[in-house]
Design a protein around this motif. Structure first.
Motif, PDB file in Angstrom:
ATOM      1  N   GLY A   1       7.356 -20.029  44.975  1.00 38.54           N
ATOM      2  CA  GLY A   1       6.905 -20.686  43.776  1.00 38.54           C
ATOM      3  C   GLY A   1       8.718 -19.890  43.156  1.00 38.54           C
ATOM      4  O   GLY A   1       8.862 -19.707  43.851  1.00 38.54           O
ATOM      5  N   PRO A   2       8.617 -20.238  41.869  1.00 35.61           N
ATOM      6  CA  PRO A   2       9.534 -20.085  41.445  1.00 35.61           C
ATOM      7  C   PRO A   2      10.242 -18.284  41.103  1.00 35.61           C
ATOM      8  O   PRO A   2       9.203 -17.629  41.385  1.00 35.61           O
ATOM      9  CB  PRO A   2       9.563 -20.486  39.791  1.00 35.61           C
ATOM     10  N   VAL A   3      12.197 -18.265  41.376  1.00 32.81           N
ATOM     11  CA  VAL A   3      11.605 -16.748  41.199  1.00 32.81           C
ATOM     12  C   VAL A   3      13.236 -16.930  40.468  1.00 32.81           C
ATOM     13  O   VAL A   3      13.795 -17.961  40.518  1.00 32.81           O
ATOM     14  CB  VAL A   3      12.245 -16.519  43.139  1.00 32.81           C
ATOM     15  N   SER A   4      13.577 -15.804  39.776  1.00 29.58           N
ATOM     16  CA  SER A   4      15.109 -15.293  39.102  1.00 29.58           C
ATOM     17  C   SER A   4      14.718 -13.566  39.193  1.00 29.58           C
ATOM     18  O   SER A   4      14.197 -13.313  40.262  1.00 29.58           O
ATOM     19  CB  SER A   4      13.972 -15.444  37.611  1.00 29.58           C
ATOM     20  N   VAL A   5      16.604 -13.680  39.126  1.00 21.91           N
ATOM     21  CA  VAL A   5      17.290 -12.814  39.404  1.00 21.91           C
ATOM     22  C   VAL A   5      16.980 -12.332  37.476  1.00 21.91           C
ATOM     23  O   VAL A   5      17.480 -12.819  36.988  1.00 21.91           O
ATOM     24  CB  VAL A   5      18.396 -12.350  39.897  1.00 21.91           C
ATOM     25  N   VAL A   6      16.927 -10.786  38.044  1.00 23.82           N
ATOM     26  CA  VAL A   6      16.590 -10.159  36.385  1.00 23.82           C
ATOM     27  C   VAL A   6      17.278  -8.882  36.547  1.00 23.82           C
ATOM     28  O   VAL A   6      17.081  -8.081  37.457  1.00 23.82           O
ATOM     29  CB  VAL A   6      15.741 -10.000  35.981  1.00 23.82           C
TER      30      VAL A   6
ATOM     31  N   ALA B   1      16.991 -16.389  32.416  1.00 23.07           N
ATOM     32  CA  ALA B   1      18.390 -16.427  32.414  1.00 23.07           C
ATOM     33  C   ALA B   1      18.483 -16.846  33.509  1.00 23.07           C
ATOM     34  O   ALA B   1      20.034 -17.890  33.226  1.00 23.07           O
ATOM     35  CB  ALA B   1      18.294 -14.989  32.217  1.00 23.07           C
ATOM     36  N   HIS B   2      18.342 -16.952  34.686  1.00 23.94           N
ATOM     37  CA  HIS B   2      18.747 -16.823  36.291  1.00 23.94           C
ATOM     38  C   HIS B   2      17.813 -16.978  37.364  1.00 23.94           C
ATOM     39  O   HIS B   2      16.899 -16.351  38.395  1.00 23.94           O
ATOM     40  CB  HIS B   2      19.819 -15.802  36.610  1.00 23.94           C
ATOM     41  N   PRO B   3      17.373 -18.637  36.831  1.00 20.67           N
ATOM     42  CA  PRO B   3      16.707 -18.563  37.778  1.00 20.67           C
ATOM     43  C   PRO B   3      17.015 -18.892  38.958  1.00 20.67           C
ATOM     44  O   PRO B   3      18.111 -19.752  39.123  1.00 20.67           O
ATOM     45  CB  PRO B   3      15.686 -20.012  37.137  1.00 20.67           C
ATOM     46  N   LEU B   4      16.595 -18.484  40.407  1.00 20.80           N
ATOM     47  CA  LEU B   4      17.262 -19.230  41.637  1.00 20.80           C
ATOM     48  C   LEU B   4      16.546 -20.508  42.169  1.00 20.80           C
ATOM     49  O   LEU B   4      15.706 -21.001  41.749  1.00 20.80           O
ATOM     50  CB  LEU B   4      16.700 -18.803  42.683  1.00 20.80           C
ATOM     51  N   THR B   5      17.892 -21.565  42.632  1.00 23.47           N
ATOM     52  CA  THR B   5      17.879 -22.810  42.297  1.00 23.47           C
ATOM     53  C   THR B   5      18.133 -22.814  44.276  1.00 23.47           C
ATOM     54  O   THR B   5      18.751 -22.198  44.681  1.00 23.47           O
ATOM     55  CB  THR B   5      18.517 -23.527  41.788  1.00 23.47           C
ATOM     56  N   LEU B   6      17.371 -24.262  44.348  1.00 25.91           N
ATOM     57  CA  LEU B   6      17.426 -24.806  46.002  1.00 25.91           C
ATOM     58  C   LEU B   6      18.616 -25.236  46.064  1.00 25.91           C
ATOM     59  O   LEU B   6      19.349 -26.108  45.335  1.00 25.91           O
ATOM     60  CB  LEU B   6      16.464 -25.981  46.037  1.00 25.91           C
ATOM     61  N   ARG B   7      19.272 -24.640  48.160  1.00 26.87           N
ATOM     62  CA  ARG B   7      20.518 -24.985  47.950  1.00 26.87           C
ATOM     63  C   ARG B   7      20.593 -25.448  49.151  1.00 26.87           C
ATOM     64  O   ARG B   7      18.987 -25.865  49.263  1.00 26.87           O
ATOM     65  CB  ARG B   7      21.281 -23.736  47.961  1.00 26.87           C
ATOM     66  N   GLY B   8      21.849 -26.373  49.221  1.00 33.21           N
ATOM     67  CA  GLY B   8      21.934 -27.739  50.683  1.00 33.21           C
ATOM     68  C   GLY B   8      21.228 -26.877  51.771  1.00 33.21           C
ATOM     69  O   GLY B   8      20.586 -27.810  52.593  1.00 33.21           O
ATOM     70  N   ASP B   9      21.074 -25.428  52.085  1.00 37.50           N
ATOM     71  CA  ASP B   9      20.872 -24.619  53.965  1.00 37.50           C
ATOM     72  C   ASP B   9      19.578 -24.557  53.310  1.00 37.50           C
ATOM     73  O   ASP B   9      18.933 -23.946  54.246  1.00 37.50           O
ATOM     74  CB  ASP B   9      22.023 -23.917  53.551  1.00 37.50           C
ATOM     75  N   GLY B  10      18.800 -24.356  52.250  1.00 39.63           N
ATOM     76  CA  GLY B  10      17.388 -24.460  52.224  1.00 39.63           C
ATOM     77  C   GLY B  10      16.665 -23.081  51.615  1.00 39.63           C
ATOM     78  O   GLY B  10      15.413 -23.117  51.775  1.00 39.63           O
ATOM     79  N   THR B  11      18.370 -22.738  51.350  1.00 38.69           N
ATOM     80  CA  THR B  11      17.755 -20.788  50.757  1.00 38.69           C
ATOM     81  C   THR B  11      18.248 -21.098  48.968  1.00 38.69           C
ATOM     82  O   THR B  11      18.290 -22.549  48.635  1.00 38.69           O
ATOM     83  CB  THR B  11      19.270 -20.379  50.839  1.00 38.69           C
ATOM     84  N   ARG B  12      17.496 -20.428  48.985  1.00 37.84           N
ATOM     85  CA  ARG B  12      17.811 -20.551  46.552  1.00 37.84           C
ATOM     86  C   ARG B  12      18.413 -19.587  46.308  1.00 37.84           C
ATOM     87  O   ARG B  12      19.313 -18.200  47.007  1.00 37.84           O
ATOM     88  CB  ARG B  12      16.161 -19.811  46.566  1.00 37.84           C
TER      89      ARG B  12
END
Length: 91
Positions: A24-29, A39-50
């Motif tokens: 599910g969704p994760v944010s850094v706070v 303010a800062h949700p983690l988004t998917l990167r090309g290498d499979g990490t968020r």
């Protein structure tokens, strides 16, 4: 995991988590965004990490945590130190 890049007068910090853990969704706070989970949700990167990237003042210390779906708070094992409640990073 924390990735850092020194820039003139600041440090660009990228907060990185595996793509599926936790689900599910994760944010850094943290104190740098007034503990705002939007303010800062983690988004998917090309290498499979968020990840989420934030520019912070150089030579500063910040408290932070991650907030996942279901009000699940957790720390970063790779942070510079922990105070029993929060993770901390030094820029």
């Amino acid at each position: 995991m924390l990735e850092r890049q020194k820039l003139k007068g600041r440090t660009q910090v990228t907060f990185v988590l595996p793509g599926e853990t936790p689900p599910g969704p994760v944010s850094v706070v943290g104190d740098f965004n007034h503990w705002n989970p939007h303010a800062h949700p983690l988004t998917l990167r090309g290498d499979g990490t968020r990840a989420a990237t934030i520019a912070l003042p150089a030579h500063s210390t910040h408290a932070f945590r991650y907030l996942a779906a279901g009000d699940y708070w957790f720390n970063d094992d790779m942070a510079d130190h922990h105070d029993g409640t929060n993770s901390h990073l030094h820029t």
